[in-house]
Design a protein around this motif. Structure first.
Motif, mmCIF file in Angstrom:
data_model
loop_
_atom_site.group_PDB
_atom_site.id
_atom_site.type_symbol
_atom_site.label_atom_id
_atom_site.label_comp_id
_atom_site.label_asym_id
_atom_site.label_seq_id
_atom_site.Cartn_x
_atom_site.Cartn_y
_atom_site.Cartn_z
ATOM 1 N N MET A 1 0.821 -1.218 0.000
ATOM 2 C CA MET A 1 0.000 0.000 0.000
ATOM 3 C C MET A 1 0.853 1.266 0.000
ATOM 4 N N PHE A 2 2.162 1.104 0.195
ATOM 5 C CA PHE A 2 3.034 2.270 0.239
ATOM 6 C C PHE A 2 2.965 3.052 -1.074
ATOM 7 N N LEU A 3 3.024 2.323 -2.213
ATOM 8 C CA LEU A 3 2.963 3.002 -3.504
ATOM 9 C C LEU A 3 1.635 3.711 -3.704
ATOM 10 N N ILE A 4 0.549 3.074 -3.283
ATOM 11 C CA ILE A 4 -0.765 3.701 -3.393
ATOM 12 C C ILE A 4 -0.775 5.028 -2.643
ATOM 13 N N GLU A 5 -0.216 5.030 -1.431
ATOM 14 C CA GLU A 5 -0.181 6.253 -0.633
ATOM 15 C C GLU A 5 0.656 7.330 -1.322
ATOM 16 N N MET A 6 1.816 6.942 -1.866
ATOM 17 C CA MET A 6 2.664 7.905 -2.564
ATOM 18 C C MET A 6 1.964 8.446 -3.811
ATOM 19 N N PHE A 7 1.319 7.551 -4.571
ATOM 20 C CA PHE A 7 0.581 7.987 -5.752
ATOM 21 C C PHE A 7 -0.587 8.893 -5.363
ATOM 22 N N LEU A 8 -1.183 8.614 -4.203
ATOM 23 C CA LEU A 8 -2.300 9.440 -3.741
ATOM 24 C C LEU A 8 -1.830 10.870 -3.488
ATOM 25 N N TYR A 9 -0.671 11.015 -2.841
ATOM 26 C CA TYR A 9 -0.136 12.349 -2.610
ATOM 27 C C TYR A 9 0.201 13.032 -3.936
ATOM 28 N N LEU A 10 0.768 12.267 -4.882
ATOM 29 C CA LEU A 10 1.070 12.831 -6.198
ATOM 30 C C LEU A 10 -0.212 13.286 -6.888
ATOM 31 N N GLY A 11 -1.266 12.470 -6.792
ATOM 32 C CA GLY A 11 -2.539 12.833 -7.399
ATOM 33 C C GLY A 11 -3.139 14.075 -6.772
ATOM 34 N N PRO A 63 -5.317 16.213 7.837
ATOM 35 C CA PRO A 63 -5.016 17.495 7.202
ATOM 36 C C PRO A 63 -3.837 17.450 6.230
ATOM 37 N N VAL A 64 -3.109 16.324 6.181
ATOM 38 C CA VAL A 64 -1.954 16.248 5.286
ATOM 39 C C VAL A 64 -2.380 16.471 3.834
ATOM 40 N N TYR A 65 -3.521 15.892 3.442
ATOM 41 C CA TYR A 65 -3.985 16.059 2.066
ATOM 42 C C TYR A 65 -4.284 17.528 1.778
ATOM 43 N N PHE A 66 -4.889 18.198 2.744
ATOM 44 C CA PHE A 66 -5.175 19.631 2.593
ATOM 45 C C PHE A 66 -3.879 20.426 2.464
ATOM 46 N N LEU A 67 -2.890 20.073 3.275
ATOM 47 C CA LEU A 67 -1.609 20.772 3.225
ATOM 48 C C LEU A 67 -0.910 20.544 1.883
ATOM 49 N N VAL A 68 -1.013 19.334 1.345
ATOM 50 C CA VAL A 68 -0.401 19.044 0.039
ATOM 51 C C VAL A 68 -1.067 19.874 -1.060
#
Length: 207
Positions: A1-11, A63-68
């Motif tokens: 799931m690590f890649l999914i999380e990284m791709f999620l932040y990229l998205g 809130p990390v997604y909001f910060l990104v």
């Protein structure tokens, strides 16, 4: 799931950039640009969580997604001309984001006990394209997904792939497959210039 999380932040980052670019082109102020970037990056997930009864939505709990998305908007504001020239990178990142948002949306439906195919595919689709639809509605544009581009169909096929493969393999593997299928369809449509047909009404010629 690590890649999914990284791709999620990229998205999230790519969606934030795309929303901010539109906001700058529409001459919004800094708050408007950041808001539009956040709506693009997080809007689909918020709508999905409300529809699934997953409250408060994940976008508010983490809130990390909001910060990104906010960081993406600020960088776009500060380096607009440079970022605006990176269209190919933005397109590829956006396609990855579409794939991972679709996978997360479809997976969320099943995790919350909704395993009917229509709901699973709909939640994948809403998560994938919802933010972009909100972005375009906010700036009074016809949503991008309604204008020829093979975008929503990539999300639908990817989500369907997740639904049919999730019972047969580990959940992360099904999510990666969903991401790959969605990404491949979206990129192929760009490379080969594949669009949906548009009905054009024959207007009477002027005398």
């Amino acid at each position: 799931m690590f890649l999914i999380e990284m791709f999620l932040y990229l998205g999230v980052f790519a969606a934030g950039v795309s929303g901010a670019l539109i906001g700058i082109k529409k001459e919004l102020d800094l708050f408007g640009v950041l808001f539009l970037g956040g709506a693009t990056a997080l809007g689909g997930g918020l709508v999905r969580d409300v529809m699934l009864g997953n409250l408060p939505p994940v976008g508010f709990l983490d809130p990390v997604y909001f910060l990104v998305s906010t960081g993406a908007g600020l960088l776009t504001w500060l380096f607009y001309h440079r970022i605006n020239r990176l269209q190919k990178f933005i397109l590829v990142s956006d396609a990855i984001g579409l794939g991972v948002f679709t996978a997360v949306g479809a997976s969320s439906a099943i995790r919350h006990g909704f395993d009917e195919p229509f709901i699973v595919i709909s939640m994948g689709l809403i998560t994938g394209i919802g933010g972009g639809v909100l972005r375009d509605v906010f700036v009074k544009e016809i949503p991008f997904v309604f204008r020829k581009e093979v975008y929503a169909i990539a999300s639908i096929v990817g989500a369907a792939g997740y639904y049919f493969t999730a019972p047969l393999m580990p959940r992360p593997a099904a999510m990666y497959l969903c991401l790959a299928v969605t990404f491949a369809i979206r990129i192929a449509s760009i490379v080969f210039k594949i669009d949906f047909p548009v009905y054009k009404e024959n207007k009477p010629s002027k005398p």
